[in-house]
Design a protein around this motif. Sequence first.
Motif, PDB file in Angstrom:
ATOM      1  N   VAL A 167      98.734  20.732-115.647  1.00 60.68           N
ATOM      2  CA  VAL A 167      98.136  21.973-114.436  1.00 60.68           C
ATOM      3  C   VAL A 167      96.712  21.517-114.404  1.00 60.68           C
ATOM      4  N   GLY A 168      95.988  21.383-115.660  1.00 62.50           N
ATOM      5  CA  GLY A 168      94.583  21.186-115.158  1.00 62.50           C
ATOM      6  C   GLY A 168      93.986  20.041-114.652  1.00 62.50           C
ATOM      7  N   ALA A 169      94.687  18.679-115.220  1.00 61.98           N
ATOM      8  CA  ALA A 169      94.143  17.448-114.703  1.00 61.98           C
ATOM      9  C   ALA A 169      94.731  17.133-113.337  1.00 61.98           C
ATOM     10  N   GLU A 170      96.063  17.473-112.915  1.00 56.44           N
ATOM     11  CA  GLU A 170      96.493  16.968-111.575  1.00 56.44           C
ATOM     12  C   GLU A 170      96.488  18.054-110.782  1.00 56.44           C
ATOM     13  N   TYR A 171      96.586  19.513-111.255  1.00 58.15           N
ATOM     14  CA  TYR A 171      96.347  20.467-109.856  1.00 58.15           C
ATOM     15  C   TYR A 171      94.929  21.064-109.884  1.00 58.15           C
ATOM     16  N   VAL A 172      94.272  21.451-111.032  1.00 56.58           N
ATOM     17  CA  VAL A 172      93.023  22.234-110.923  1.00 56.58           C
ATOM     18  C   VAL A 172      91.985  21.208-110.609  1.00 56.58           C
ATOM     19  N   LEU A 173      91.475  20.218-111.574  1.00 54.36           N
ATOM     20  CA  LEU A 173      90.367  19.406-111.540  1.00 54.36           C
ATOM     21  C   LEU A 173      90.915  18.167-110.585  1.00 54.36           C
ATOM     22  N   ARG A 174      92.090  18.124-110.503  1.00 56.12           N
ATOM     23  CA  ARG A 174      92.488  16.679-109.513  1.00 56.12           C
ATOM     24  C   ARG A 174      91.919  15.413-109.891  1.00 56.12           C
ATOM     25  N   LEU A 192     105.864   8.557-132.379  1.00 50.74           N
ATOM     26  CA  LEU A 192     105.510   7.467-132.276  1.00 50.74           C
ATOM     27  C   LEU A 192     105.282   6.848-133.674  1.00 50.74           C
ATOM     28  N   ILE A 193     104.963   7.500-134.497  1.00 50.08           N
ATOM     29  CA  ILE A 193     104.644   7.005-135.970  1.00 50.08           C
ATOM     30  C   ILE A 193     106.238   6.606-136.419  1.00 50.08           C
ATOM     31  N   ASP A 194     107.118   7.232-136.249  1.00 52.95           N
ATOM     32  CA  ASP A 194     108.563   6.918-136.648  1.00 52.95           C
ATOM     33  C   ASP A 194     108.948   5.635-135.872  1.00 52.95           C
ATOM     34  N   TRP A 195     108.787   5.603-134.755  1.00 51.75           N
ATOM     35  CA  TRP A 195     109.189   4.303-134.121  1.00 51.75           C
ATOM     36  C   TRP A 195     108.555   2.971-134.390  1.00 51.75           C
ATOM     37  N   ALA A 196     107.212   3.404-134.809  1.00 54.24           N
ATOM     38  CA  ALA A 196     106.584   2.365-135.323  1.00 54.24           C
ATOM     39  C   ALA A 196     107.002   1.915-136.673  1.00 54.24           C
ATOM     40  N   ALA A 197     107.227   2.768-137.654  1.00 53.48           N
ATOM     41  CA  ALA A 197     107.535   2.794-138.771  1.00 53.48           C
ATOM     42  C   ALA A 197     109.131   1.834-138.921  1.00 53.48           C
ATOM     43  N   ALA A 198     109.680   2.110-137.933  1.00 48.33           N
ATOM     44  CA  ALA A 198     110.864   1.571-137.914  1.00 48.33           C
ATOM     45  C   ALA A 198     110.963  -0.006-137.809  1.00 48.33           C
ATOM     46  N   GLU A 199     109.637  -0.395-137.162  1.00 51.51           N
ATOM     47  CA  GLU A 199     109.267  -1.816-136.983  1.00 51.51           C
ATOM     48  C   GLU A 199     108.348  -2.452-138.159  1.00 51.51           C
ATOM     49  N   ARG A 200     108.205  -1.632-139.143  1.00 53.61           N
ATOM     50  CA  ARG A 200     107.350  -1.906-140.510  1.00 53.61           C
ATOM     51  C   ARG A 200     105.814  -2.049-139.803  1.00 53.61           C
ATOM     52  N   LEU A 201     105.568  -1.181-139.064  1.00 52.07           N
ATOM     53  CA  LEU A 201     104.133  -1.084-138.641  1.00 52.07           C
ATOM     54  C   LEU A 201     103.271   0.183-139.230  1.00 52.07           C
ATOM     55  N   SER A 202     102.286   0.060-139.813  1.00 48.44           N
ATOM     56  CA  SER A 202     101.693   1.012-140.573  1.00 48.44           C
ATOM     57  C   SER A 202     100.541   1.625-139.615  1.00 48.44           C
ATOM     58  N   LEU A 203     100.372   2.747-139.769  1.00 53.60           N
ATOM     59  CA  LEU A 203      99.431   3.211-138.872  1.00 53.60           C
ATOM     60  C   LEU A 203      97.988   3.279-139.603  1.00 53.60           C
ATOM     61  N   LEU A 204      97.049   2.927-138.975  1.00 50.70           N
ATOM     62  CA  LEU A 204      95.714   2.820-139.446  1.00 50.70           C
ATOM     63  C   LEU A 204      94.767   3.947-139.012  1.00 50.70           C
ATOM     64  N   GLN A 205      94.739   4.143-137.713  1.00 52.76           N
ATOM     65  CA  GLN A 205      94.180   5.544-137.628  1.00 52.76           C
ATOM     66  C   GLN A 205      94.718   6.145-136.206  1.00 52.76           C
ATOM     67  N   ALA A 206      94.587   7.489-136.067  1.00 62.49           N
ATOM     68  CA  ALA A 206      94.974   8.137-134.979  1.00 62.49           C
ATOM     69  C   ALA A 206      93.744   9.045-134.589  1.00 62.49           C
ATOM     70  N   ARG A 207      93.323   9.038-132.884  1.00 67.00           N
ATOM     71  CA  ARG A 207      92.281   9.843-132.778  1.00 67.00           C
ATOM     72  C   ARG A 207      92.667  10.384-131.526  1.00 67.00           C
ATOM     73  N   GLY A 208      92.063  11.524-131.095  1.00 67.53           N
ATOM     74  CA  GLY A 208      92.358  12.258-129.717  1.00 67.53           C
ATOM     75  C   GLY A 208      91.307  11.828-128.761  1.00 67.53           C
ATOM     76  N   MET A 209      91.320  12.096-127.548  1.00 66.94           N
ATOM     77  CA  MET A 209      90.421  11.971-126.567  1.00 66.94           C
ATOM     78  C   MET A 209      90.172  13.431-125.950  1.00 66.94           C
ATOM     79  N   ARG A 210      88.662  13.924-125.953  1.00 67.57           N
ATOM     80  CA  ARG A 210      88.452  15.076-125.684  1.00 67.57           C
ATOM     81  C   ARG A 210      87.588  15.014-124.285  1.00 67.57           C
ATOM     82  N   TYR A 211      88.218  15.639-123.407  1.00 69.38           N
ATOM     83  CA  TYR A 211      87.300  15.728-121.714  1.00 69.38           C
ATOM     84  C   TYR A 211      86.188  16.904-121.632  1.00 69.38           C
ATOM     85  N   ASN A 212      85.170  16.464-121.518  1.00 73.46           N
ATOM     86  CA  ASN A 212      84.184  17.443-121.088  1.00 73.46           C
ATOM     87  C   ASN A 212      84.064  17.401-119.412  1.00 73.46           C
ATOM     88  N   PRO A 213      84.828  18.688-118.454  1.00 78.40           N
ATOM     89  CA  PRO A 213      84.810  18.713-117.290  1.00 78.40           C
ATOM     90  C   PRO A 213      83.328  18.692-116.569  1.00 78.40           C
TER      91      PRO A 213
END
Length: 246
Positions: A167-174, A192-213
């Motif tokens: 709603v915000g990114a596609e219709y309000v802020l475009r 995503l962590i489960d799919w990766a674990a099935a491949e024996r991949l271990s998570l090192l870090q997860a980070r979010g992206m925050r947008y300031n309009p």
Amino acid sequence: MPCKSSNVDDREIARFESVAATWWDPHGPYGSLHDINPIRLEFIRAHADLDGKQVLDVGCGGGILSESMAALGGRVTGIDMAQSCLAAARLHLRRSALTVEYRQATAEEFAVDHRRKFDVVTCMELLEHVPRPPSVVHACSQLLKPGGRLFFATLNRNIKSFLFAIVGAEYVLRLLPAGTHRHAKFIRPPELIDWAAAERLSLLQARGMRYNPFTRRYALCADLSVNYLMCFHAPGDPGLKYAGTV
Ligand code: SAH
């Protein structure tokens, strides 16, 4: 043309093809990819030194991320299924005087002949556009050398991401063309962590992206509720610099 059983959504590819010529316009339909690129690189650099490394960018589009990784010394290959996006990427490369090899392929196709070839694999803003994302995670893991690093960026699936990313990114802020994303295709971090674990991949870090309009700037943050990045480590000797957290 990809066969029916391939992990490609032809409507998605057609949509990306239709805007390929504007890929490098920072104020064009995919301007937000330009806006998020500095923090994507910040995240990648915190977990991998790209200099002289074999790097694969899966779903590279017009090459925004591929070129910036090549500028950091990575020996980058970019793969994508949209021919016009690859054409835009090759055209821009001539102006930037960097070296990137662009090929038309899915991760699954490329993995057949390039098993364990890459120190770093990036797959950003792609998983939410394919019919079977776990198949891409599997192919990316096959492409990685032992100890390699795999980076994903995608969108979480919840009410907030529906309100902000659609709603915000596609219709309000475009910030993105309407119809770019389908909420049902978004991916919760534990999935995503489960799919990766099935491949024996271990998570090192997860980070979010925050947008300031107001400033039109993105920053890395701890909140994974909308856009997020993950770095996984393939089993084996790390071999690559790990610079700690960002
Ligand atoms: N990763 C780039 C572009 C993201 S847009 C960036 O973040 O800057 C998504 C890209 O994925 C498009 O260029 C689209 O053509 C490509 N794509 C979609 N499905 C694909 C598939 N199955 N295999 C390879 N590329 C695909």
